[in-house]
Design an enzyme around this catalytic site. Structure first.
Site, PDB file in Angstrom:
ATOM      1  CG  HIS A  93      -0.404   0.268   2.516  1.00  0.00           C
ATOM      2  ND1 HIS A  93      -0.157  -0.734   3.438  1.00  0.00           N
ATOM      3  CD2 HIS A  93      -0.019   1.411   3.118  1.00  0.00           C
ATOM      4  CE1 HIS A  93       0.344  -0.212   4.536  1.00  0.00           C
ATOM      5  NE2 HIS A  93       0.446   1.093   4.357  1.00  0.00           N
ATOM      6  CG  ASP A 137      -0.075  -4.089   2.675  1.00  0.00           C
ATOM      7  OD1 ASP A 137       0.208  -3.534   1.598  1.00  0.00           O
ATOM      8  OD2 ASP A 137      -0.226  -3.470   3.742  1.00  0.00           O
ATOM      9  CB  SER A 189       3.115   1.930   6.145  1.00  0.00           C
ATOM     10  OG  SER A 189       1.927   2.016   6.882  1.00  0.00           O
TER      11      SER A 189
END
Length: 474
Positions: A116, A147, A221
């Site tokens: 992402h 992911d 992230s």
């Protein structure tokens, strides 16, 4: 005689109580400070510093098109001339920028991050720790379902991180999160492992998260979660928050899953996952007695022409083992099948009608998100069907409510307020697809099933607005 029995029972109870005792820890008689000697402090600087050299900042650019200006009418010179200044004020395409983190996993420039972070990016730029020089990165491969993505920069002799075995992790282990939160630059936060094997979060299709209270914020992230040695235990992925900031509930993808996926992406540029073709759910308290109190994943739907269909699996089968590995719940089965390759032969054990069976299945290839193992919510509802009205699915109803042709059953047209059917969990618009071993295609099938299982506990498969659910009722 009655009184003697009563007295002896009371005495027995008293005796059993007297045998019970609370276990105490020894009294504390000594406290030790980590500052053993003056001028000495307790620090993980060496471990953190080494790992930090392998954590990079990632910035992306994505061109977002204005759908209005894509209309051919807006490209007509007459239109542009006629509307003049008004046309010039219409927003054109814009550039969307985002920040994230990544971890160098090899000296020749391979970097792992979250999918992402780079998804849909037209340009990916990497900045190394302690440097302002930017490197253009290319996408090696991505796994949206897990992911995870791998990118690469053209630079050699880079510092890289070593992987820990995430199977060795335990709750309470000390961990550090390294990343680029809010774009402020490299940051390290400390916490512990709060939980392991977390799934059902709805974050990824395949979930087996490490939960930690180490602060993870937007921009973290794709960054590293490391142990006290500086070894990678996970890739920071998501948080649960009401405000958008850290509230002590963060999730990381375990290093073993990252290692397997990254290796496959570097080798083949894509992930090919095994496909069984079943919808599954956790076993509920209502269903437990049906399966001799065994653990596993309950099959609630089977795809047409799937490996599961060809092997003879049926709805309500409880899958308990795959290749000798015990299955405790639906998430475990989903993750295990997803970790296997297409065309791989597997042996499964399952329970049907309280009897254990074995089947050999050759897995297919999961080609798109519509063909996947689906874990559905638990539903422990009980109740009668009184207060329920249903009708056969007609082509008109299908068209009106956009019901796919591969879903058959009867539609619940009304549920009486405060009725047993409402208590059981039925809702208007639900589609009842199966009752025990009877597939429902019309109201005649529905009536036949109710007659066959009248007064008995029965499993009812229901398609609703929130997905598939199982209702167990009389």
């Amino acid at each position: 005689m009655k009184y003697k029995v009563l007295i002896s029972t009371i005495l027995a109870g008293a005796l059993s109580l007297s045998a019970f005792s609370i276990q105490d820890m020894p009294n504390v008689n000594k406290r030790v400070s980590p500052d053993i000697a003056p001028g000495t402090i307790y620090s993980y600087n060496d471990s953190v510093q080494q790992a930090s050299k392998a954590v990079v900042n990632i910035s992306t650019q994505k061109k977002i098109k204005n759908q209005m200006t894509n209309n051919p009418m807006f490209n007509d010179p007459f239109f542009q001339q006629f509307f003049g200044d008004l046309y010039s004020q219409i927003p054109k395409d814009r550039i969307e920028r985002a920040l994230g983190s990544g971890v160098i996993i090899s000296p020749d420039g391979y970097i792992v991050t979250n999918n992402h972070v780079i998804d849909g990016a037209d340009k990916i730029t990497v900045t190394l720790p302690g440097s302002t020089q930017e490197y253009s990165a290319t996408l090696v491969g991505a796994d949206p379902d897990g992911d995870i993505a791998v990118i690469r920069i053209n630079k050699k002799d880079l510092p890289f991180i070593k992987f820990a075995n995430s199977s060795d992790l335990r709750m309470g282990d000390l961990v550090f999160a390294i990343g680029n939160p809010f774009g402020v630059g490299e940051t390290v936060t400390q916490g512990i492992i709060s939980a392991l094997n977390k799934n059902g979060m709805g974050i990824n299709n395949y979930e087996n998260f490490i939960q930690t209270d180490a602060s993870i914020n937007p921009g973290n992230s794709g960054g590293a979660l490391i142990d006290s040695r500086g070894a990678l235990v996970g890739i920071n992925t998501a948080i649960i928050s009401r405000t958008g900031g850290n509230q002590g509930i963060g999730f990381a993808i375990p290093s073993n899953m990252v290692k397997t996926t990254a290796t496959e992406l570097i080798k083949n540029g894509k992930i090919e996952r095994g496909y069984l073709g079943v919808g599954i759910q956790d076993i509920t308290n209502d269903l437990r007695g049906t399966y001799n109190d065994k653990q596993g994943a309950v099959v609630i739907s089977i795809e047409k022409d799937s490996p599961a269909k060809k092997s003879g699996l049926m709805v309500w089968d409880l899958i308990t083992e795959v290749n000798g590995q015990k299955i405790d719940n639906a998430a475990e089965l989903k993750n295990l099948i997803g970790s296997l390759s297409p065309n791989q032969k597997i042996t499964i054990k399952y329970i049907r009608n309280k009897q254990e069976h074995t089947a050999t299945i050759i897995l297919g290839e999961r080609k798109n998100s519509s063909k996947k193992e689906v874990t559905v919510p638990k539903d422990n509802a009980q109740g009668q069907l009184s207060g329920l009205k249903v009708e056969t699915l007609t082509p008109q109803i299908r068209q009106r409510y956009k019901i796919p042709n591969d879903i058959n059953g009867v539609m619940v047209t009304s549920v009486a307020e405060n009725s047993p059917a409402e208590d059981a969990g039925f809702m208007q618009g639900d589609i009842i697809s199966q009752i025990e071993d009877i597939s429902i295609k019309n109201t005649a099938d529905f009536t036949k099933a109710l007659d066959k299982y009248k007064g008995k506990l029965k499993r009812i498969l229901v398609y609703g607005n929130n997905g598939i659910k199982t209702i167990v009722t009389k």
